[in-house]
Design a protein around this motif. Structure first.
Motif, PDB file in Angstrom:
ATOM      1  N   GLY A 187       0.811  -1.207   0.000  1.00 39.02           N
ATOM      2  CA  GLY A 187       0.000   0.000   0.000  1.00 39.02           C
ATOM      3  C   GLY A 187       0.851   1.266   0.000  1.00 39.02           C
ATOM      4  N   TYR A 188       0.268   2.341  -0.500  1.00 32.89           N
ATOM      5  CA  TYR A 188       0.987   3.613  -0.556  1.00 32.89           C
ATOM      6  C   TYR A 188       1.297   4.156   0.833  1.00 32.89           C
ATOM      7  CZ  TYR A 188       0.981   4.469  -5.580  1.00 32.89           C
ATOM      8  OH  TYR A 188       1.254   4.407  -6.926  1.00 32.89           O
ATOM      9  N   SER A 189       0.526   3.754   1.811  1.00 31.96           N
ATOM     10  CA  SER A 189       0.782   4.218   3.175  1.00 31.96           C
ATOM     11  C   SER A 189       1.786   3.346   3.910  1.00 31.96           C
ATOM     12  CB  SER A 189      -0.531   4.251   3.966  1.00 31.96           C
ATOM     13  OG  SER A 189      -1.106   2.946   4.032  1.00 31.96           O
ATOM     14  N   VAL A 219      12.057  -0.490  -6.106  1.00 30.98           N
ATOM     15  CA  VAL A 219      10.669  -0.098  -6.392  1.00 30.98           C
ATOM     16  C   VAL A 219      10.502  -0.199  -7.902  1.00 30.98           C
ATOM     17  CG1 VAL A 219       8.972   1.752  -6.331  1.00 30.98           C
ATOM     18  CG2 VAL A 219      10.489   1.405  -4.373  1.00 30.98           C
ATOM     19  N   GLY A 220       9.744  -1.184  -8.327  1.00 28.28           N
ATOM     20  CA  GLY A 220       9.628  -1.443  -9.752  1.00 28.28           C
ATOM     21  C   GLY A 220       8.599  -0.589 -10.461  1.00 28.28           C
ATOM     22  N   SER A 226      -1.067   0.356  -5.756  1.00 33.28           N
ATOM     23  CA  SER A 226       0.015  -0.232  -4.963  1.00 33.28           C
ATOM     24  C   SER A 226       1.371   0.263  -5.436  1.00 33.28           C
ATOM     25  CB  SER A 226      -0.024  -1.761  -5.058  1.00 33.28           C
ATOM     26  OG  SER A 226       0.272  -2.175  -6.381  1.00 33.28           O
ATOM     27  N   VAL A 227       2.344   0.169  -4.538  1.00 32.50           N
ATOM     28  CA  VAL A 227       3.745   0.377  -4.868  1.00 32.50           C
ATOM     29  C   VAL A 227       4.339  -1.012  -5.100  1.00 32.50           C
ATOM     30  CG1 VAL A 227       5.975   1.254  -4.092  1.00 32.50           C
ATOM     31  CG2 VAL A 227       3.875   2.461  -3.450  1.00 32.50           C
ATOM     32  N   ASP A 228       4.791  -1.277  -6.319  1.00 35.80           N
ATOM     33  CA  ASP A 228       5.274  -2.609  -6.655  1.00 35.80           C
ATOM     34  C   ASP A 228       6.759  -2.738  -6.334  1.00 35.80           C
ATOM     35  OD1 ASP A 228       2.756  -3.251  -7.599  1.00 35.80           O
ATOM     36  OD2 ASP A 228       3.213  -2.650  -9.657  1.00 35.80           O
ATOM     37  N   ILE A 229       7.048  -3.645  -5.389  1.00 38.37           N
ATOM     38  CA  ILE A 229       8.426  -3.918  -4.998  1.00 38.37           C
ATOM     39  C   ILE A 229       8.933  -5.104  -5.811  1.00 38.37           C
ATOM     40  CG2 ILE A 229       9.981  -4.445  -3.088  1.00 38.37           C
ATOM     41  CD1 ILE A 229       8.600  -1.786  -2.784  1.00 38.37           C
ATOM     42  N   SER A 230      10.115  -4.951  -6.412  1.00 35.03           N
ATOM     43  CA  SER A 230      10.696  -5.993  -7.260  1.00 35.03           C
ATOM     44  C   SER A 230      11.930  -6.576  -6.584  1.00 35.03           C
ATOM     45  CB  SER A 230      11.067  -5.407  -8.628  1.00 35.03           C
ATOM     46  OG  SER A 230      11.674  -6.378  -9.440  1.00 35.03           O
ATOM     47  N   GLY A 259       2.761  -5.109   9.751  1.00 37.99           N
ATOM     48  CA  GLY A 259       1.686  -4.178   9.438  1.00 37.99           C
ATOM     49  C   GLY A 259       1.795  -3.569   8.054  1.00 37.99           C
ATOM     50  N   ILE A 260       2.472  -4.259   7.157  1.00 36.28           N
ATOM     51  CA  ILE A 260       2.604  -3.770   5.784  1.00 36.28           C
ATOM     52  C   ILE A 260       1.447  -4.323   4.966  1.00 36.28           C
ATOM     53  CG2 ILE A 260       4.026  -3.811   3.703  1.00 36.28           C
ATOM     54  CD1 ILE A 260       6.471  -3.997   5.512  1.00 36.28           C
ATOM     55  N   GLU A 261       0.690  -3.443   4.379  1.00 37.88           N
ATOM     56  CA  GLU A 261      -0.518  -3.837   3.647  1.00 37.88           C
ATOM     57  C   GLU A 261      -0.175  -4.336   2.247  1.00 37.88           C
ATOM     58  OE1 GLU A 261      -4.623  -1.821   1.849  1.00 37.88           O
ATOM     59  OE2 GLU A 261      -3.043  -0.584   2.743  1.00 37.88           O
ATOM     60  N   ILE A 262      -0.782  -5.461   1.873  1.00 36.96           N
ATOM     61  CA  ILE A 262      -0.713  -5.960   0.495  1.00 36.96           C
ATOM     62  C   ILE A 262      -2.072  -5.691  -0.134  1.00 36.96           C
ATOM     63  CG2 ILE A 262      -0.335  -7.955  -1.000  1.00 36.96           C
ATOM     64  CD1 ILE A 262       1.322  -9.218   1.207  1.00 36.96           C
ATOM     65  N   PRO A 263      -2.188  -4.665  -0.973  1.00 37.88           N
ATOM     66  CA  PRO A 263      -3.503  -4.280  -1.507  1.00 37.88           C
ATOM     67  C   PRO A 263      -4.114  -5.388  -2.365  1.00 37.88           C
ATOM     68  CG  PRO A 263      -1.848  -2.590  -1.928  1.00 37.88           C
ATOM     69  CD  PRO A 263      -1.111  -3.815  -1.498  1.00 37.88           C
ATOM     70  N   PHE A 264      -5.415  -5.410  -2.396  1.00 39.56           N
ATOM     71  CA  PHE A 264      -6.157  -6.298  -3.288  1.00 39.56           C
ATOM     72  C   PHE A 264      -7.359  -5.529  -3.808  1.00 39.56           C
ATOM     73  CE2 PHE A 264      -7.565  -6.965   1.051  1.00 39.56           C
ATOM     74  CZ  PHE A 264      -8.946  -6.909   0.975  1.00 39.56           C
TER      75      PHE A 264
END
Length: 274
Positions: A187-189, A219-220, A226-230, A259-264
């Protein structure tokens, strides 16, 4: 009366022909049975020979198939000869029918040539995991006309060598190691630095993931939600899949703990009053 006489004459000629042809037929059957037995013995000897030698498995499979087919062709010619067909006549018949046979067997000839090319250039070998012709699997056998793959679902896929040698092939075992680009959105937050540290920590703790080349994380992409981590990591072929599944499960567990959100995808329905 004349009809009875004609029937008797035809019957006598038929019996005479049968008696004349019977020795040839018996010799042909005898030759066929002995030939089949000899071919089986030769095939067993060839298999035992290759079992004692450390030749390439693909070459062994191809040669065994080639020898078996060549012996069967020779046996066919011998049986036909025993039936009274002269070898010169047989050659003349085959020569006159050469064009038709060539057209009928052009697919088989292409597959044979493809098998030879596979053995010469070795784009893969027995045991390699490849993807070709829309099928992925482990190479089980390379024969004179086809290649057999054992798929992930433990099914046998048979691919003609002609198509296999003239199309794209991805050999996943062509090198000793494999690299994966694992992309996961947060998530962006969420804390990007913390997410990157967790991913690198997971790689450092897992002995199946190679330490050299070292894993890299970036950061891909900045997506819509979402912020896509590669994460780019390496592993040897025999350790790749255990590391692949471990990384996904452990990432989800540790992101939840941190507490890191994985958006869906979510859909918000708003009721509008008339």
């Amino acid at each position: 009366m004349d009809e009875i006489t004609n029937i008797k004459e035809h019957a006598d000629k038929a019996i005479e022909w049968i008696w004349a042809a019977l020795p040839h037929l018996l010799w042909a059957i005898f030759t066929l049975l002995i030939g089949i037995y000899i071919i089986r013995v030769v095939n067993k000897l060839v298999r035992k020979f290759f079992a004692k030698k450390d030749y390439d498995q693909a070459l062994e499979s191809f040669l065994q198939s080639f020898i078996s087919i060549a012996l069967k062709i020779i046996l066919f010619v011998l049986v036909i000869t025993q039936l009274g067909v002269q070898t010169s006549s047989l050659v003349a018949i085959l020569a006159s029918a050469g064009l038709a046979i060539g057209l009928a067997l052009q697919g088989s000839l292409a597959n044979f040539a493809g098998g030879v090319l596979i053995l010469l250039f070795k784009p893969f070998k027995i045991g390699d995991w490849i993807s070709a012709q829309g099928v992925s699997g482990s190479v089980k056998e390379i024969s004179i006309f086809t290649t057999k793959l054992n798929t992930f679902e433990n099914q046998i896929a048979i691919i003609p060598n002609g198509k296999l040698s003239n199309d794209n092939i991805v050999n996943y075992n062509g090198e000793g190691t494999r690299r994966e680009n694992f992309v996961i959105g947060i998530g962006y937050s969420s804390n990007i630095k913390k997410a990157k540290e967790i991913l690198l920590q997971i790689c450092a703790e897992n002995d199946k993931i190679a330490k050299s080349p070292a894993p890299e994380v970036y950061v891909g992409n900045l997506g819509d939600s979402s912020v896509d981590i590669s994460l780019r990591w390496w592993a040897s072929n025999d350790k790749f899949w255990p590391a692949h599944f471990y990384l996904r499960e452990e990432t989800k567990k540790r992101f939840d703990e941190a507490g890191i959100e994985i958006p869906f995808p979510q859909r918000v329905i708003t009721q509008v009053q008339a």
